[in-house]
Design a protein around this motif. Sequence first.
Motif: not given
Length: 121
Positions: A29, A33, A37, A44-45, A48
């Motif tokens: 993860y 992420y 980014r 992005a979170a 991801a």
Amino acid sequence: MVVARGLPEGPTEWAWLAGIIGAYLAISYLLAYRARRRRGASAAARGALHDLGDRRPVQPPGQYLASRMIMLGGALVTGVAGFLTSGAVRVVVVVVVGLLAIALWAYFDHRTEVRSSQRAE
């Protein structure tokens, strides 16, 4: 007499197994992420997290074999490190070596995964 076993029997063994899987997922993860980014993604979170669960495309056979060899080699090195140490040092050494092996395995899978832009083609 030594009996071969398949599944973990005690809660400690299940905790180790859950820890290994959790560490792999967490590192995967974080790598996804970081990549999102760097590309300037707005969410992005969430992206991801979606990438983490979107594992449908299988790696080419050579990369799949290399990934499994990294996994098995890391497990072997971690096991040898645990065998060669004892006491409280064993726990520290196994955790550190295991996390390094898992990080290498996750990084290899991250670098060789089929990108979403290539999946659409």
